[in-house]
Design an enzyme around this catalytic site. Sequence first.
Site, mmCIF file in Angstrom:
data_model
loop_
_atom_site.group_PDB
_atom_site.id
_atom_site.type_symbol
_atom_site.label_atom_id
_atom_site.label_comp_id
_atom_site.label_asym_id
_atom_site.label_seq_id
_atom_site.Cartn_x
_atom_site.Cartn_y
_atom_site.Cartn_z
ATOM 1 N N ARG A 157 -15.136 -2.511 -9.508
ATOM 2 C CA ARG A 157 -14.338 -1.602 -8.691
ATOM 3 C C ARG A 157 -15.234 -0.691 -7.852
ATOM 4 N NH1 ARG A 157 -12.521 2.917 -10.672
ATOM 5 N NH2 ARG A 157 -12.227 2.106 -12.786
ATOM 6 N N TYR A 184 1.354 1.774 15.290
ATOM 7 C CA TYR A 184 1.709 0.865 14.204
ATOM 8 C C TYR A 184 2.696 1.556 13.254
ATOM 9 C CZ TYR A 184 1.491 -2.000 10.091
ATOM 10 O OH TYR A 184 1.851 -2.772 9.023
ATOM 11 N N ASP A 223 -7.815 3.438 15.334
ATOM 12 C CA ASP A 223 -7.408 2.136 14.809
ATOM 13 C C ASP A 223 -7.776 1.100 15.871
ATOM 14 O OD1 ASP A 223 -6.030 -0.182 14.068
ATOM 15 O OD2 ASP A 223 -4.410 0.948 13.112
ATOM 16 N N LYS A 230 -5.686 -9.025 10.648
ATOM 17 C CA LYS A 230 -5.333 -9.524 11.979
ATOM 18 C C LYS A 230 -6.499 -10.329 12.570
ATOM 19 C CE LYS A 230 -1.689 -7.093 10.985
ATOM 20 N NZ LYS A 230 -1.535 -5.696 11.369
#
Length: 355
Positions: free
Chosen positions: A44, A95, A166, A191
């Site tokens: 992790r 978004y 972004d 994407k």
Amino acid sequence: MDEDLSAATRCVVAGREAQPGAQVGAPLVLTSTYRAGGSRIYGRTEHPTWEAFEEALGALEGGESLVYSSGMAAVAAVLSLVPLGGRVVAPTAAYNGVLSTLAHREEEGTLTVNRVDPTDAEGVIRALEGADLLWLESPSNPLLEVADIRALAAAAAQRGVLCAVDNTFATPLGQQPLALGADLVVHSVTKYLAGHSDVVLGAVVTGPTAAGRALRERLARHRTLHGAVAGPLETWLALRGLRTLHLRLERASANAAELVRRLTGHPALERVRYPGCGAIVSVDVAGGAEAAEAVCRRVRLWVPSTSLGGVESQVERRRRWESESAAVPEGLLRLSVGIEDVGDLWRDLDSALRG
Ligand SMILES: *Cc1c(COP(=O)(O)O)cnc(C)c1O
């Protein structure tokens, strides 16, 4: 890595190991823990497959990256930099996951939000006084509005406001927000970067400065403690996708430009939205929601689906989602243009538009 390598070469070689005997493909390592005494402790906290992807994306954006389990996990990590009760300046239309998160944080009283039109630089700058974070998305999803990142990032820096961009739509091949003055770059790796509609993944990139490294440390701690860690397989697939980003974008962008040329003035459309580059085109269908939905039912080659940036062409009426901004017209279709033959894409779309 060599500073003077072109972006296309970086896509192919960044994050590759160089010592004799090293594997040429990135390692897909499946382990949750490491034998004690070395530099890695637990899965992790650190992972060799993340490191290969992070080095590659960092080299493309001109900074250092951290990979997350999704784009929204990357967004949440950036929002964790805002103090409790702090203020975020954000676009009215962007978004919808980001807009919904901001609205939710506002409702629970942990943040305040100033909504601005990112194409009105003066209005954005007026809202910056006393803010903690400026959130930009350019070109924006799905209206494809373009913000002046350089001017807005400079204004934010002058006022001690963090600036996050972004960069999902532009990709680092289209623009590098850190070089334009931003502090943080966010990606839905899902994407274009991964590019094959087979993984959900996100990333944040910070600058190669002392201030950038301090931000990165805070973000890495948030990732470790909140646990939004990327799966090794997803990360490996994303790096494999990244290796062809320049080729996919070149073809998809050329297809998009040609479709825009043919769609302009189409009798079934009221408006074609296109920022002049990239491979996303939004069109306002005459006849609104019903007419636009009918187009999505009639296409055969285009895939009616949410998401974007894959090798296949996708179409979606964004207002089918209740959470989509009311600034988006009911009849707007977002076209994510893929790498198929443009003649085939045109015939399918034109015939679906004509009904
Ligand atoms: C899809 C998307 C996101 C969210 O990313 P996920 O990987 O779906 O969590 C954030 N920003 C933009 C611009 C997007 O298109």
